[in-house]
Design an enzyme around this catalytic site. Structure first.
Site, PDB file in Angstrom:
ATOM      1  CD1 TRP A  74      -1.632   2.363   1.905  1.00 11.93           C
ATOM      2  CD2 TRP A  74      -3.107   1.260   0.671  1.00 11.93           C
ATOM      3  NE1 TRP A  74      -2.698   3.185   1.713  1.00 11.93           N
ATOM      4  CE2 TRP A  74      -3.622   2.530   0.955  1.00 11.93           C
ATOM      5  CE3 TRP A  74      -3.874   0.401  -0.098  1.00 11.93           C
ATOM      6  CZ2 TRP A  74      -4.863   2.970   0.511  1.00 11.93           C
ATOM      7  CZ3 TRP A  74      -5.116   0.827  -0.538  1.00 11.93           C
ATOM      8  CH2 TRP A  74      -5.590   2.094  -0.243  1.00 11.93           C
ATOM      9  CG  ASN A  98       3.009  -2.729   7.287  1.00 12.55           C
ATOM     10  OD1 ASN A  98       2.716  -1.681   6.719  1.00 12.55           O
ATOM     11  ND2 ASN A  98       2.279  -3.238   8.267  1.00 12.55           N
ATOM     12  CD  GLU A 485     -19.123  10.754   8.512  1.00  8.04           C
ATOM     13  OE1 GLU A 485     -19.570  11.395   7.544  1.00  8.04           O
ATOM     14  OE2 GLU A 485     -18.689   9.586   8.421  1.00  8.04           O
ATOM     15  CD  GLU A 492     -22.314   5.466   4.654  1.00 10.02           C
ATOM     16  OE1 GLU A 492     -22.149   5.281   3.440  1.00 10.02           O
ATOM     17  OE2 GLU A 492     -21.528   6.113   5.334  1.00 10.02           O
ATOM     18  CE  LYS A 608     -14.100   2.851   1.206  1.00 13.56           C
ATOM     19  NZ  LYS A 608     -14.649   3.418   2.444  1.00 13.56           N
TER      20      LYS A 608
HETATM   21  C1  AGP Z   1     -19.133   7.636   3.365  1.00 13.49           C
HETATM   22  O1  AGP Z   1     -19.287   6.650   4.389  1.00 13.49           O
HETATM   23  C2  AGP Z   1     -19.484   7.090   1.997  1.00 13.49           C
HETATM   24  N1  AGP Z   1     -18.755   5.913   1.733  1.00 13.49           N
HETATM   25  C3  AGP Z   1     -19.408   8.160   0.909  1.00 13.49           C
HETATM   26  O2  AGP Z   1     -20.173   9.273   1.334  1.00 13.49           O
HETATM   27  C4  AGP Z   1     -17.997   8.671   0.558  1.00 13.49           C
HETATM   28  O3  AGP Z   1     -17.496   9.458   1.621  1.00 13.49           O
HETATM   29  C5  AGP Z   1     -18.112   9.541  -0.698  1.00 13.49           C
HETATM   30  O4  AGP Z   1     -18.573   8.726  -1.755  1.00 13.49           O
HETATM   31  C6  AGP Z   1     -16.781  10.188  -1.101  1.00 13.49           C
HETATM   32  O5  AGP Z   1     -15.849   9.180  -1.394  1.00 13.49           O
HETATM   33  P1  AGP Z   1     -14.300   9.624  -1.543  1.00 13.49           P
HETATM   34  O6  AGP Z   1     -13.866  10.130  -0.207  1.00 13.49           O
HETATM   35  O7  AGP Z   1     -13.578   8.367  -1.946  1.00 13.49           O
HETATM   36  O8  AGP Z   1     -14.223  10.692  -2.585  1.00 13.49           O
END
Ligand code: AGP
Length: 613
Positions: A74, A98, A485, A492, A608
């Site tokens: 990473w 690491n 947040e 979510e 993600k």
């Molecule tokens: C947050 O828990 C979500 N996974 C989502 O709001 C995320 O923060 C948003 O899609 C932005 O992603 P990024 O930070 O990879 O740009």
């Protein structure tokens, strides 16, 4: 963070190490490599990208040998290229690592002055050079490694081979995990960053402690302290995990693992960026000139989702501490509103993945309009990082859970460092004030550990409220984005509707929602808003709202608190409350989702990284 696997014993170590790297790929997947000691030579094979590319590359070669060390990377220092892939070799000393060598620049300069040449951009490579220096000075393999490690500041988990000692292997640990297992055959040893890589071979493991070095050959394994070289005795522990659980380091979900990784992730994000001599912060890695820093007259923060919440917190910090005007835009809105942007604008893009299409497009628009781009990203060489004039990486390690947790707290940490850098350059904070803020930052990982140690209290709270249909989250000032947040985390992953509001806004409408069915989370840290937030929570209580109160100690409410769900947090610097108060809200959301039986790591409809607009 990266994954290390190493083997010494009677088997062919190549399939053993490849199998282990497969189990650890969640720890990083920018590049992979392995080194095989066979008959007084060490063969190294590396490839950029996922482990599969390495496997394809070596498939036809029928590689065989022992010991073998392997690595899946990473990237933190040095782009994800083959030259930067581990293992790193210098004059027959081969290392996989690491961690972060915090003083690698100084070491590299010293070694270069002594005539050393480097073949990579990584911090890791200095380790092999230091060991060679000690070997040339007459030390044996073990002592050479020990002496070299005494010169290093930072964190490491290491596996090391030496061409002239082909039957030997060394492992060492400081600040990054390393676990060992004893094989069934005599003189058989397995080493890895995490238990999953070992379970196929043994469940009897020995966890190396910080400041320890392990030496292996066909006859024995010895463990010594790095500091003084004294021999240490260890007892193997039986691991009861099943392999799937072990992928998550014993946690039920990646999200929970990542919530608990936050102290380490925040520490890693601070490592190498605090400088006692200067203003306390050293962000030269961003590469902006003095002139460029001075040119900025305003900041436009651009992000989505959780990253946007981090930007909202940063606005409070930039304006109050660095006295620079800040606007925070949701990326999908920014690019269509004809934003006023020019060469004196710093467009600050915040993105864990560095691939969010809305943020990328907005940053491209800001660039087109002449702004200077700075990215706060968690993924090396991601699209947003590559587009920007400067990048300031969080060192959270891979975040697998869709719901962002350690990425958020490390974004806040990185942004706060940026604020201090800006405040130092604009002389809006005295040196003492800067040092005070840095001192508070250094206390943060321990404060996070304390909150995490009380996770069971949040699980109990979740049991009382997981069947409701709506939640309100209220806070004031720089904790208002934490209310947003907390609400986002809950909705979510548990699919319960939740809204975050500035507490002062309740009387302008939302208070109509309050009744005995409405849980209301109130963040009441000991800060300048405390008196007002107490009035707000009394307005909630007066309407039978179900209060979930998160506050500092000794809160004087003037009413009995016993009937209220009340979680008390310790006092950190007022500016750092956002990093602390978000953690119980992450845990409340997590345990609620588990009780609801949703797919915590991959909630419905979400991805993600949202790479579509
Ligand atoms: C947050 O828990 C979500 N996974 C989502 O709001 C995320 O923060 C948003 O899609 C932005 O992603 P990024 O930070 O990879 O740009």
């Amino acid at each position: 963070m990266c994954g290390i696997v190493a083997y010494l014993g009677p088997r062919n170590g190549v399939p053993v190490v490849l199998d282990g790297l497969r189990k650890l790929e969640y720890r990083g997947y920018d590049s992979a490599g392995l080194a095989i000691s066979d008959n007084h030579k060490i063969e190294i094979h590396r490839s950029v990208g996922k482990l599969l590319r390495l496997e394809v590359k070596i498939h036809e070669k029928n590689l065989s040998g022992s010991p073998v060390i392997g690595h899946t990377r990473w990237a933190t220092h040095g782009r994800p290229t083959e030259a930067n892939a581990h293992p790193h070799n210098y004059e027959g000393v081969v290392v996989v690592h690491n961690g972060i060598v915090e003083n690698y620049l100084a070491l590299r300069q010293q070694l270069t002055a002594q005539g050393h040449t480097f073949s990579s951009e990584t911090d890791t490579e200095v380790i092999s050079h230091l060991i060679v220096c000690e070997l040339k000075a007459g030390s044996g393999f073990v002592e050479a490694v020990r002496q070299a490690l005494l010169k290093i500041r930072g964190t490491y988990a290491l596996a090391i081979l030496y061409e002239k000692e082909p039957e030997k292997m060394i492992a060492a640990r400081q600040g990054s995990p390393l676990v060992m297992a004893l094989g069934d055959a005599p003189g058989e040893y397995f080493v890895a960053s995490d238990v999953p890589a070992l379970l196929a071979w043994s469940r009897d493991v020995i966890f190396l402690e910080d400041g320890e070095l392990a030496f292996f050959d066909r006859r024995e394994m010895r463990i010594v302290g790095v500091e003084r070289g004294e021999q240490r005795q260890k007892v193997a522990r039986r691991i009861a995990w099943d392999p799937i659980m072990a992928e998550k380091g014993g946690y039920k979900h990646f999200m929970l693992k990542e919530i608990f990784e936050q102290p380490e992730a925040v520490s890693n994000t601070l490592l190498g960026r605090l400088n006692e001599e200067r203003s306390g912060v050293d962000l030269t890695e961003i590469g902006f000139s003095e002139k460029r820093w001075r040119e900025f007259k305003e900041i436009k923060i651009i992000a989505c989702g959780t990253s946007w919440h981090a930007g909202l917190v940063a606005k409070y910090w930039f304006e109050s501490l660095a006295r620079i005007p800040v606007e925070v835009d949701i990326a999908s809105e920014f690019r269509y509103r004809e934003p006023l942007v020019g060469p004196q604008t710093l467009a600050l893009g915040i993105s864990q993945s560095g691939e969010t299409a809305d943020t990328l497009a907005a940053m491209q628009e800001a660039k087109r309009r002449g702004a200077c781009l700075l990215a706060v990203c968690n993924v090396m060489e991601s699209s947003i990082a590559r587009l920007s004039d400067g990048v300031f990486y969080t060192h959270a390690g891979p975040e697998i859970g869709v719901a962002s947790t350690k990425a958020f707290t490390t974004q806040l940490t990185a942004l706060f460092l940026l604020v201090l850098e800006m405040a130092a350059r604009r002389q809006t904070l005295t040196t003492d004030a800067l040092r005070e803020q840095v001192a508070a930052l250094l206390q943060l990982p321990a404060a996070l550990e304390k909150v995490l140690s009380r996770a069971a209290e949040l699980e109990k709270m979740a049991r009382r409220y997981h069947q409701v249909n709506d939640y309100l989250y209220l806070a004031r000032g720089l904790n208002f984005p934490i209310a947003l947040e907390g609400a986002l985390k809950l909705k979510e992953i548990s699919y319960i509707h939740a809204e975050g509001y500035p507490a002062g806004e309740m009387k302008h409408g939302p208070i109509a929602l309050i009744d005995e069915n409405m849980p209301v989370v109130v963040l009441a840290p000991p800060d300048r808003h405390l008196e007002k937030i107490i009035s707000n929570l009394q307005e909630v209580a007066a309407r039978d709202g179900r209060l979930l109160l998160f506050s500092g100690p000794d809160l004087k409410l003037g009413q009995d608190l016993s009937g209220i769900d009340h979680f008390v947090l310790e006092v950190v610097g007022e500016e750092l409350n956002p990093m602390l108060y978000v953690v119980p809200l992450q845990l409340l959301a997590y345990y609620t989702a588990v009780l609801k039986g949703t797919d915590v790591d991959q909630p419905r409809n979400l991805a993600k990284s949202v790479t579509v607009e």
